[in-house]
Design an enzyme around this catalytic site. Sequence first.
Site, short mmCIF file in Angstrom:
data_model
loop_
_atom_site.label_atom_id
_atom_site.label_comp_id
_atom_site.label_asym_id
_atom_site.label_seq_id
_atom_site.Cartn_x
_atom_site.Cartn_y
_atom_site.Cartn_z
CB SER A 15 -5.22 -31.67 -11.80
OG SER A 15 -5.59 -32.85 -12.46
CG HIS A 42 -8.98 -32.78 -11.28
ND1 HIS A 42 -8.38 -32.18 -12.35
CD2 HIS A 42 -10.11 -32.07 -11.04
CE1 HIS A 42 -9.11 -31.15 -12.75
NE2 HIS A 42 -10.15 -31.05 -11.96
CG ASP A 135 -11.31 -27.99 -13.74
OD1 ASP A 135 -12.12 -27.08 -14.03
OD2 ASP A 135 -11.52 -28.82 -12.84
#
Length: 196
Positions: A15, A42, A135
């Site tokens: 991310s 992401h 995540d």
Amino acid sequence: MNEPHDIQAVVMGASAGGLYALKKLLPALPASFPCPLLVVQHMSPHSDNYMVKMLDQLSNIRVKEADEKEPVLPGTAYFAPPDYHLLVESDFTLSLSVEEKVNYSRPAIDVLFETAADAYGPHLMGIVLTGANADGAAGLSYIKKKGGYTVVQHPDDAESPAMPRAALEKANPHRVLSLDEILSFLCQTPFCSEKK
């Protein structure tokens, strides 16, 4: 320490800070890298995903956006397209989904990791890189539960340490490595084998 063996695919999740990490890892892999890599980074749902084109130009392996029903092949890095979950089917093809966001994200790392773990079982390696959320933690834990091998970027080495910390707490991974160490680890490829 357990060593990985007979790995047939590697999944990675990143991310915040992921562009730097992936730009360091993917271009350094040899063209002969024997496993497919499946990646969730992401990004904005409106991104043009220029990052994938740039990484493809810099890398020895092929780097591309995943396509629906595409078979997974060695020596290729498949990225989830913006605003799509990337899933691995039991026949080792890829599928894309616009189902609800998971962990406020689409694509979500957990979705990729969990479907890949169901497909590859103990022949999967999961790697959680830098990021500012949680995540990937549940997905990495699931990979380990299915017998796969798990690696987390050391939080002190990550541009955003929250995601590695969450993965450490949830999954108790086999290895915690810096980016340089992850690269060395991936380049020691006797653990990889082509899917039979």
